[in-house]
Design a protein around this motif. Structure first.
Motif, short mmCIF file in Angstrom:
data_model
loop_
_atom_site.label_atom_id
_atom_site.label_comp_id
_atom_site.label_asym_id
_atom_site.label_seq_id
_atom_site.Cartn_x
_atom_site.Cartn_y
_atom_site.Cartn_z
N THR A 99 0.81 -1.22 0.00
CA THR A 99 0.00 0.00 0.00
C THR A 99 0.84 1.27 0.00
OG1 THR A 99 -0.13 -0.05 2.43
CG2 THR A 99 -1.89 -1.15 1.20
N PHE A 100 2.17 1.12 0.05
CA PHE A 100 3.01 2.32 0.06
C PHE A 100 2.88 3.08 -1.26
CE2 PHE A 100 6.87 4.35 -1.45
CZ PHE A 100 7.07 5.28 -0.44
N ARG A 101 2.86 4.42 -1.16
CA ARG A 101 2.87 5.24 -2.36
C ARG A 101 3.30 6.66 -1.99
NH1 ARG A 101 -2.37 5.15 -0.61
NH2 ARG A 101 -3.54 7.12 -0.66
N PHE A 102 3.74 7.40 -3.00
CA PHE A 102 4.03 8.82 -2.83
C PHE A 102 2.73 9.60 -3.00
CE2 PHE A 102 8.28 7.25 -3.72
CZ PHE A 102 9.03 7.97 -2.79
N LEU A 103 2.60 10.69 -2.23
CA LEU A 103 1.34 11.43 -2.16
C LEU A 103 1.39 12.80 -2.81
CD1 LEU A 103 0.52 10.57 1.56
CD2 LEU A 103 -0.36 9.44 -0.49
N GLY A 104 2.55 13.24 -3.24
CA GLY A 104 2.65 14.56 -3.83
C GLY A 104 3.83 14.64 -4.77
N LEU A 105 3.86 15.69 -5.59
CA LEU A 105 4.90 15.84 -6.60
C LEU A 105 6.06 16.70 -6.12
CD1 LEU A 105 2.57 16.53 -9.67
CD2 LEU A 105 3.46 14.33 -8.86
N ALA A 106 5.82 17.58 -5.16
CA ALA A 106 6.83 18.53 -4.70
C ALA A 106 7.39 18.10 -3.35
CB ALA A 106 6.22 19.92 -4.60
N PRO A 107 8.61 18.51 -3.02
CA PRO A 107 9.20 18.17 -1.71
C PRO A 107 8.40 18.76 -0.56
CG PRO A 107 10.88 18.94 -3.25
CD PRO A 107 9.55 19.23 -3.89
N VAL A 108 8.61 18.21 0.62
CA VAL A 108 7.86 18.67 1.79
C VAL A 108 8.38 20.00 2.31
CG1 VAL A 108 7.20 16.34 2.47
CG2 VAL A 108 9.33 17.32 3.36
N SER A 109 9.60 20.40 1.93
CA SER A 109 10.15 21.67 2.41
C SER A 109 11.28 22.11 1.49
CB SER A 109 10.69 21.53 3.84
OG SER A 109 11.84 20.71 3.86
N THR A 110 11.69 23.36 1.65
CA THR A 110 12.83 23.87 0.89
C THR A 110 14.10 23.13 1.26
OG1 THR A 110 11.81 26.06 0.76
CG2 THR A 110 14.18 25.92 0.37
N ALA A 111 14.28 22.83 2.54
CA ALA A 111 15.48 22.13 2.99
C ALA A 111 15.59 20.74 2.38
CB ALA A 111 15.50 22.04 4.51
N THR A 112 14.46 20.01 2.31
CA THR A 112 14.52 18.68 1.72
C THR A 112 14.73 18.75 0.22
OG1 THR A 112 12.09 18.57 1.52
CG2 THR A 112 13.09 17.66 3.53
N ALA A 113 14.19 19.78 -0.42
CA ALA A 113 14.45 19.96 -1.86
C ALA A 113 15.94 20.16 -2.11
CB ALA A 113 13.65 21.15 -2.38
N GLN A 114 16.58 20.94 -1.26
CA GLN A 114 18.02 21.16 -1.41
C GLN A 114 18.79 19.87 -1.17
OE1 GLN A 114 18.56 24.31 1.44
NE2 GLN A 114 17.98 25.92 -0.01
N ALA A 115 18.31 19.05 -0.22
CA ALA A 115 18.97 17.77 0.05
C ALA A 115 18.91 16.87 -1.19
CB ALA A 115 18.33 17.08 1.24
N TRP A 116 17.74 16.84 -1.85
CA TRP A 116 17.64 16.02 -3.05
C TRP A 116 18.51 16.58 -4.17
CZ3 TRP A 116 15.95 11.28 -3.85
CH2 TRP A 116 15.96 10.82 -5.17
N ALA A 117 18.57 17.89 -4.32
CA ALA A 117 19.40 18.49 -5.36
C ALA A 117 20.87 18.11 -5.15
CB ALA A 117 19.23 20.00 -5.36
N ARG A 118 21.32 18.13 -3.90
CA ARG A 118 22.71 17.74 -3.61
C ARG A 118 22.95 16.27 -3.95
NH1 ARG A 118 21.77 21.05 0.97
NH2 ARG A 118 21.30 19.20 2.25
N LEU A 119 21.98 15.42 -3.60
CA LEU A 119 22.11 14.00 -3.92
C LEU A 119 22.14 13.79 -5.43
CD1 LEU A 119 22.09 10.99 -3.11
CD2 LEU A 119 19.59 11.11 -3.22
N SER A 120 21.28 14.50 -6.15
CA SER A 120 21.23 14.37 -7.61
C SER A 120 22.57 14.73 -8.23
CB SER A 120 20.12 15.27 -8.16
OG SER A 120 20.12 15.26 -9.57
N LEU A 121 23.15 15.84 -7.81
CA LEU A 121 24.46 16.26 -8.34
C LEU A 121 25.54 15.23 -8.00
CD1 LEU A 121 24.27 20.05 -7.46
CD2 LEU A 121 24.27 19.07 -9.76
N PHE A 122 25.48 14.69 -6.79
CA PHE A 122 26.46 13.69 -6.38
C PHE A 122 26.36 12.44 -7.26
CE2 PHE A 122 26.91 9.78 -3.76
CZ PHE A 122 28.30 9.79 -3.63
N LEU A 123 25.15 11.93 -7.45
CA LEU A 123 24.97 10.71 -8.23
C LEU A 123 25.42 10.90 -9.68
CD1 LEU A 123 21.49 9.52 -6.92
CD2 LEU A 123 23.73 8.58 -6.33
#
Length: 321
Positions: free
Chosen positions: A144-168
Motif C-alpha cells: 500500500t506504500f505510495r508517494f502522495l505529492g509531486l513537490a518536496p515537503v520543504s525547501t530544505a529537503t528539496a536542497q537535500a535532493w538536489a545535492r544528492l542528484s548532483l552527487f549521483l
C-alpha cells in the motif's frame, strides 16, 4: 588480489543534435511520449545522456525550445532536478511549476508536462525497491506504500535532493559499475526520497513496535552478513534468511550489539578492504580508490577516514608498506 564483487558494465546512451525532429524522436524512443514544440527552431540544441547502473537510472537532458507533452502513468519512482529553465507538470488537481534549483517527482497518473529551455537531472528507481526500504525504515506495508505529492515537503529537503542528484550524476563509471556501490546508492536514493517527497510513511497511523528477537538470531544474521559481504545485501534479505522481520532485526541489532546490521556489514567490508590492501603486490595495479569502490565506498576520502579510525594509519600506507 581481487576478492570483492566484480565490476559490472554501466549501460549508457547519448543523443546530441541540433535537429528538433531528431530530438522528438529521441524523447519518444526513451519515454514513449510525443512532444509538441513551440517557437523558433533556429539555434536549437538538444542533448540527452542516460545511464543504467543496476537498479539505479540516471538521465541528463538539455532542450533549448519550449515544448509540451502528455504522459501516461509512471509506475516507478522518478525525480527531476531542474538546473536551468522551467518545468511544469499538471496531474489531477496538482499543478507544479519548478524553477532552477527545484525538484519534483513524476506522477502515477496521466499528466501534462511542459518545459522551456530546460536542463535537468533525473534519478530513477524501481517502485518496489523504494517500498521495500519504506518497510524496513518505517514499517510501511509495501503493498500500500505510495508517494502522495509531486513537490518536496520543504525547501530544505528539496536542497537535500538536489545535492544528492548532483552527487549521483558526478560519479564515474568505475564507481557506478561496482555492485556493492550500486546497492548502497540505491538504498541512499530511496531513503532520501522517503524524507524529501510526501508519502504514506508520513501519514500512517500508529505502527506496532517490532517483536523481540533473541541474541541467537542476531548472531545468525551476523554470520550471514560475514558470508555475503562481497555481494549486494539488503537488511530485508538478511531478515528473510533469519526468519524475522526487517524492523525486528534492526531493533535487535541495536539492542544486543549497539549498532545496525548495515554498520556491521560496513565493518566487515572495511576489514576485507584492509586484507586486500595488505595482500596487494608492491608496485602493482591496485589502488586505494579501486579497493574502496570494490568494497562499497563511493568516496575515497570517507574510506580513508574510516580506515584510519579503524587501523590507525591511512590506507595508502598499508598499500605501499
Amino acid at each position: 588480489m581481487r576478492t570483492g564483487a566484480g565490476a559490472m558494465r554501466v549501460r549508457r546512451h547519448e543523443v546530441v543534435t541540433t535537429d528538433p525532429d531528431v530530438a522528438c524522436q529521441a524523447i519518444l524512443a526513451l519515454t514513449g511520449h510525443r512532444v509538441v514544440l513551440d517557437g523558433s527552431r533556429r539555434d536549437f540544441r538538444f542533448a540527452l545522456w542516460t545511464a543504467q547502473a543496476g537498479l539505479l537510472g540516471l538521465d541528463r537532458m538539455a532542450h533549448s525550445m519550449t515544448a509540451r507533452s502528455r504522459t501516461g502513468p509512471y509506475a516507478d519512482f522518478m525525480a527531476v532536478h531542474v538546473v536551468r529553465g522551467r518545468l511544469g507538470l499538471a496531474a489531477g488537481r496538482a499543478d507544479v511549476r519548478t524553477s532552477p534549483g527545484g525538484v519534483r517527482t513524476s506522477a502515477p497518473v496521466e499528466s501534462s508536462v511542459s518545459w522551456t529551455d530546460l536542463a535537468g537531472l533525473v534519478v530513477r528507481l524501481p517502485a518496489e525497491r523504494v517500498a521495500l526500504v519504506a518497510a524496513v525504515r518505517a514499517g510501511a506495508n509495501p503493498q500500500t506504500f505510495r508517494f502522495l505529492g509531486l513537490a518536496p515537503v520543504s525547501t530544505a529537503t528539496a536542497q537535500a535532493w538536489a545535492r544528492l542528484s548532483l552527487f549521483l550524476h558526478g560519479l564515474p563509471d568505475d564507481a557506478l559499475g561496482q555492485p556493492l556501490v550500486q546497492e548502497s546508492l540505491v538504498d541512499l536514493a530511496a531513503t532520501t526520497a522517503l524524507a524529501v517527497f510526501p508519502n504514506t510513511t508520513m501519514t500512517a497511523d500508529y505502527v506496532p513496535g517490532p517483536r523481540r528477537v533473541p541474541p541467537a538470531v542476531v548472531r545468525r544474521a551476523q554470520q550471514y552478513l560475514d558470508d555475503h559481504a562481497a555481494e549486494p545485501v539488503t537488511v530485508a534479505q538478511v531478515a528473510a534468511a533469519c526468519g524475522v522481520g526487517a524492523r525486528a532485526l534492526q531493533a535487535a541489532f541495536h539492542r544486543h550489539v549497539g549498532h545496525s546490521p548495515l554498520t556491521h556489514l560496513r565493518r566487515v567490508r572495511l576489514a576485507r578492504a584492509h586484507r586486500d590492501l595488505v595482500a596487494a603486490e608492491p608496485g602493482g595495479d591496485e589502488t586505494v580508490a579501486g579497493i574502496a569502490r570494490r568494497w562499497g565506498w563511493t568516496s575515497p576520502g570517507r574510506f580513508a577516514a574510516a580506515y584510519r579510525e579503524a587501523y590507525g594509519r591511512p590506507p595508502s600506507a598499508t598499500l605501499h608498506g
